[in-house]
Design a protein around this motif. Structure first.
Motif, short mmCIF file in Angstrom:
data_model
loop_
_atom_site.label_atom_id
_atom_site.label_comp_id
_atom_site.label_asym_id
_atom_site.label_seq_id
_atom_site.Cartn_x
_atom_site.Cartn_y
_atom_site.Cartn_z
N THR A 117 0.84 -1.24 -0.47
CA THR A 117 0.45 -0.18 -0.12
C THR A 117 1.23 1.37 -0.39
O THR A 117 1.38 1.41 1.53
N VAL A 118 1.17 1.69 -0.79
CA VAL A 118 1.92 3.06 -1.62
C VAL A 118 1.29 4.29 -1.22
O VAL A 118 2.48 5.09 -0.91
N GLY A 135 15.11 0.19 -9.48
CA GLY A 135 13.92 0.07 -9.39
C GLY A 135 12.76 0.22 -9.67
O GLY A 135 13.26 0.33 -10.62
N ALA A 136 10.82 0.21 -9.49
CA ALA A 136 10.59 0.83 -9.72
C ALA A 136 9.83 1.87 -9.79
O ALA A 136 9.75 2.49 -7.92
N TRP A 137 9.28 3.05 -10.29
CA TRP A 137 8.36 4.04 -9.54
C TRP A 137 7.60 4.15 -10.78
O TRP A 137 6.51 3.13 -11.99
N PRO A 150 12.53 0.28 -4.07
CA PRO A 150 13.84 -0.30 -4.82
C PRO A 150 14.56 -1.60 -5.20
O PRO A 150 13.51 -2.77 -4.68
N VAL A 151 14.97 -2.38 -6.05
CA VAL A 151 15.87 -3.41 -6.53
C VAL A 151 16.64 -3.11 -6.39
O VAL A 151 17.44 -3.14 -7.11
N GLY A 157 12.88 -3.56 -1.41
CA GLY A 157 13.10 -2.66 -0.61
C GLY A 157 11.75 -2.22 0.00
O GLY A 157 10.87 -1.89 -0.62
N THR A 158 11.51 -1.38 0.67
CA THR A 158 11.04 -0.39 1.51
C THR A 158 10.50 0.83 0.97
O THR A 158 11.11 1.98 -0.05
N PRO A 159 9.35 0.58 0.25
CA PRO A 159 8.70 2.08 -0.72
C PRO A 159 9.02 3.49 -0.33
O PRO A 159 7.90 3.25 1.38
#
Length: 301
Positions: A117-118, A135-137, A150-151, A157-159
């Motif tokens: 849940t970002v 990572g992913a945006w 982050p990846v 990783g933590t959003p």
């Protein structure tokens, strides 16, 4: 009245699409059992993943064979508003739409490996996603912010949230603004599509500072494709506009348009050699959409 006109317009477009023959170069790949369709991302080897916006199902298409299969079945309440694949780690990132949600699937096992849940569960709409080397945006259509997961070596990783400033931040919170997001190969520059003004902005992923790409006017733009300095803008008005960008990605020059009688509110696209794989959304049929089929069209780029 505006809603009625939109529905009448959509009906007319559907009639015209059925009545007019497709271009000889157009291939149609129907998504089996789809209730809607939105994002698409390359998977390598001529295959692609496409998401069912409302049901969250992930389809896999083989564009060489012209076939599609249901690949990942999502649980009830899951959406798939946008998708992008981290091919290094076999991770499929999915923008979850309502509820501020984002999901990650392992495409080798088909297992869901993360459920984030970002955004704000009540007011955020996580609309699209792009994978970069870091990572992913994800975009939030109702707030001036991006979310980043982050990846590192395949580990999530933590959003975190990146507040936006400048014209890419849009107007007031609560206004629908940002839609698609893409990135340069290095991941050092992000590009976002703003549907309502029909503009494209570049964003610094460190500071959140944005700037309009001058000269690019793409009414109802919902999705972007970038290859070098060439930009394709997918528009809900059944047009894909082409643009040539300068070296700094600060200005664009019109380079023609792509239309097809089978376009019915195209909502995303992916490059396939000299072709574009274009997802028809039929979104003006209502929400949830009521089209009998949802399909990927392969057209000349």
């Amino acid at each position: 009245m505006r809603r009625i006109l939109a529905l009448l317009s959509a009906t007319l477009l559907l009639v015209l699409a059925v009545a007019a023959p497709a271009s000889a170069a157009t291939r149609v790949i129907v998504l089996p059992g789809a209730t809607s369709a939105e994002g698409i991302t390359p998977a390598g080897g001529g295959s692609y993943y496409t998401g069912d916006l409302v049901a969250g199902t992930i389809f896999r298409e083989d564009l060489k064979r012209g076939t599609a299969e249901r690949f990942i079945e999502a649980p009830p309440g899951t959406m798939a508003a946008g998708v992008d694949l981290d091919r290094r780690h076999d991770l499929l990132f999915v923008a979850g739409g309502n509820g501020g949600k984002a999901y990650v699937y392992n495409v080798r096992t088909k297992a869901k490996v993360a459920d984030f849940t970002v955004g704000d569960p009540e007011t955020s709409y996580v609309n699209d996603v792009v994978v970069t080397p870091y990572g992913a945006w994800f975009t939030d259509s109702y707030h001036p912010q991006l979310f980043f997961v982050p990846v590192f070596a395949g580990v999530l990783g933590t959003p975190r949230t990146l507040p936006l400033s400048g014209p890419g931040a849009g107007g007031s919170p609560g206004d629908f603004f940002l839609n698609d997001i893409i990135a340069t190969p290095s991941g050092d520059t992000l590009l976002v599509a703003a549907t309502t003004p029909g503009k494209v902005y570049k964003i610094n992923p460190v500071t959140g500072v944005s700037a309009e790409i001058a000269g690019v006017n793409a009414p109802s733009v919902v999705s972007l494709v970038l290859e070098g300095r060439r930009l394709w803008a997918v528009q809900l008005d059944d047009t894909i506009s082409r643009w040539r960008l300068d070296g700094g990605l600060s200005h664009g020059t019109a380079d023609g348009t792509i239309t097809d009688p089978l376009f019915d509110q195209p909502v995303s696209a992916a490059k396939v050699g000299g072709k574009l794989a274009v997802v028809n959304s039929h979104i003006f049929s209502g929400y949830p959409p009521t089209s009998p089929t949802y399909e990927v069209l392969v057209v000349d780029a």
